[in-house]
Scaffold this motif. Structure first.
Motif, short mmCIF file in Angstrom:
data_model
loop_
_atom_site.label_atom_id
_atom_site.label_comp_id
_atom_site.label_asym_id
_atom_site.label_seq_id
_atom_site.Cartn_x
_atom_site.Cartn_y
_atom_site.Cartn_z
N GLU A 1 -9.35 -3.19 -0.68
CA GLU A 1 -9.03 -1.78 -0.61
C GLU A 1 -8.45 -1.52 0.78
O GLU A 1 -9.08 -1.81 1.79
CB GLU A 1 -10.27 -0.93 -0.84
CG GLU A 1 -9.95 0.49 -1.17
CD GLU A 1 -11.14 1.27 -1.71
OE1 GLU A 1 -10.96 2.48 -1.88
OE2 GLU A 1 -12.20 0.69 -1.95
N ARG B 1 -3.25 4.42 -7.37
CA ARG B 1 -4.34 4.01 -6.47
C ARG B 1 -4.59 2.51 -6.52
O ARG B 1 -5.39 1.98 -5.76
CB ARG B 1 -5.62 4.74 -6.82
CG ARG B 1 -5.57 6.22 -6.43
CD ARG B 1 -6.88 6.93 -6.59
NE ARG B 1 -7.98 6.29 -5.89
CZ ARG B 1 -9.24 6.38 -6.29
NH1 ARG B 1 -9.55 7.06 -7.38
NH2 ARG B 1 -10.19 5.78 -5.61
N ARG C 1 0.84 -1.20 0.00
CA ARG C 1 0.00 0.00 0.00
C ARG C 1 0.87 1.25 0.00
O ARG C 1 0.65 2.17 -0.79
CB ARG C 1 -0.91 0.02 1.22
CG ARG C 1 -1.66 1.32 1.36
CD ARG C 1 -2.30 1.47 2.70
NE ARG C 1 -2.58 2.88 2.94
CZ ARG C 1 -2.81 3.39 4.12
NH1 ARG C 1 -2.81 2.62 5.19
NH2 ARG C 1 -3.06 4.66 4.25
N TYR C 2 1.87 1.29 0.88
CA TYR C 2 2.71 2.46 0.98
C TYR C 2 3.49 2.72 -0.31
O TYR C 2 3.62 3.86 -0.76
CB TYR C 2 3.68 2.35 2.16
CG TYR C 2 2.99 2.28 3.51
CD1 TYR C 2 1.80 2.97 3.76
CD2 TYR C 2 3.51 1.51 4.53
CE1 TYR C 2 1.16 2.90 4.99
CE2 TYR C 2 2.88 1.43 5.77
CZ TYR C 2 1.71 2.13 5.99
OH TYR C 2 1.08 2.05 7.21
N ARG C 3 4.03 1.67 -0.91
CA ARG C 3 4.80 1.84 -2.15
C ARG C 3 3.87 2.29 -3.29
O ARG C 3 4.25 3.11 -4.12
CB ARG C 3 5.53 0.55 -2.53
CG ARG C 3 6.35 0.65 -3.79
CD ARG C 3 7.47 1.67 -3.67
NE ARG C 3 8.24 1.73 -4.91
CZ ARG C 3 8.76 2.81 -5.40
NH1 ARG C 3 8.67 3.97 -4.76
NH2 ARG C 3 9.43 2.78 -6.54
N THR C 4 2.67 1.75 -3.33
CA THR C 4 1.70 2.15 -4.35
C THR C 4 1.39 3.63 -4.22
O THR C 4 1.38 4.36 -5.22
CB THR C 4 0.42 1.29 -4.23
OG1 THR C 4 0.77 -0.09 -4.39
CG2 THR C 4 -0.61 1.67 -5.28
N GLU C 5 1.15 4.10 -3.01
CA GLU C 5 0.91 5.52 -2.77
C GLU C 5 2.14 6.36 -3.14
O GLU C 5 2.01 7.44 -3.72
CB GLU C 5 0.57 5.76 -1.29
CG GLU C 5 -0.79 5.27 -0.89
CD GLU C 5 -1.06 5.45 0.60
OE1 GLU C 5 -0.10 5.39 1.40
OE2 GLU C 5 -2.23 5.63 0.96
N GLU C 6 3.31 5.85 -2.80
CA GLU C 6 4.56 6.56 -3.05
C GLU C 6 4.76 6.89 -4.53
O GLU C 6 5.29 7.93 -4.88
CB GLU C 6 5.72 5.70 -2.53
CG GLU C 6 7.02 6.39 -2.37
CD GLU C 6 8.04 5.47 -1.70
OE1 GLU C 6 8.44 5.79 -0.58
OE2 GLU C 6 8.40 4.44 -2.30
N GLY D 1 2.33 7.32 -6.59
CA GLY D 1 1.17 8.08 -7.05
C GLY D 1 0.08 7.25 -7.69
O GLY D 1 -0.71 7.77 -8.48
N GLY E 1 -6.81 1.46 2.94
CA GLY E 1 -6.51 2.88 3.07
C GLY E 1 -6.66 3.66 1.78
O GLY E 1 -5.84 4.52 1.49
N GLY E 2 -7.67 3.33 0.99
CA GLY E 2 -7.90 4.04 -0.26
C GLY E 2 -7.11 3.53 -1.44
O GLY E 2 -7.20 4.06 -2.54
N VAL E 3 -6.31 2.48 -1.24
CA VAL E 3 -5.53 1.86 -2.31
C VAL E 3 -6.09 0.46 -2.55
O VAL E 3 -6.26 -0.31 -1.62
CB VAL E 3 -4.04 1.77 -1.93
CG1 VAL E 3 -3.25 0.96 -2.94
CG2 VAL E 3 -3.44 3.17 -1.78
#
Length: 167
Positions: free
Chosen positions: A112, A98, A89-94, A96, A114-116
């Motif tokens: 899903e 979703r 999740r964190y790497r996906t957010e990193e 940019g 945290g929105g990812v």
């Protein structure tokens, strides 16, 4: 838009090509451990990453973007995917994105967090902890996103997947 997501084919290029021919997706995403020569991969629009068992020189991570989708693709072995979804999740957010797609565990997972949206299509060759070899199809319409899992013979698996508003 229709995206075929698969992983962990482990040298079964014949089955991989058969699924790709049958599904007829706009894009194919292979989350690694294809374990075959790159020349034997399907000749279609395809995003492929290197898994821990691959020898071909393809990227370990890629971001694919089209039609309002931004998808982070990796194999997952460097993100502890067998024990927790958080590093993915964190790497996906990193990067940019979703949506994060990964393999490695050979277990179908779609949630899903945290929105990812995290998607593991399972393995088309060697399932673990699930009774069937699987792949996933992501379909996006104007405001909806749907992920459906399938057995390698094309039969839908109703107990896995995702459906929601996306935009």
């Amino acid at each position: 838009m229709r995206v075929l997501i698969l992983s962990d084919s482990h040298g079964n290029a014949k089955l991989l090509n058969e699924i790709v021919r049958r599904v007829k997706a706009d894009q194919v995403i292979h989350c690694g451990d294809f374990c075959t020569d790159q020349a034997d991969l399907p000749k279609v629009p395809m995003t492929v990453v290197r898994g821990n068992c691959d020898w071909e020189r393809v990227p370990q991570e890629q971001v694919w973007e089209r039609g309002g989708l931004r998808i982070f693709v990796t194999h997952g072995h460097k993100y502890q995917v067998k024990s927790t979804p958080l590093p993915m999740r964190y790497r996906t957010e990193e990067v940019g994105a979703r949506i994060g797609c990964f393999g490695h565990s050979h277990f179908p997972f779609c949630e899903e967090v945290g929105g990812v949206l995290l998607i593991n299509p399972g393995s088309i060759s060697y399932p673990r902890g699930f009774p069937h070899a699987t792949y996933a199809i992501l379909e996006k319409t104007r405001e909806k996103l749907k992920v459906t899992y399938y057995k390698t013979d094309g039969t839908a698996i109703t107990e896995r997947g995702y459906e929601g508003i996306w935009g």
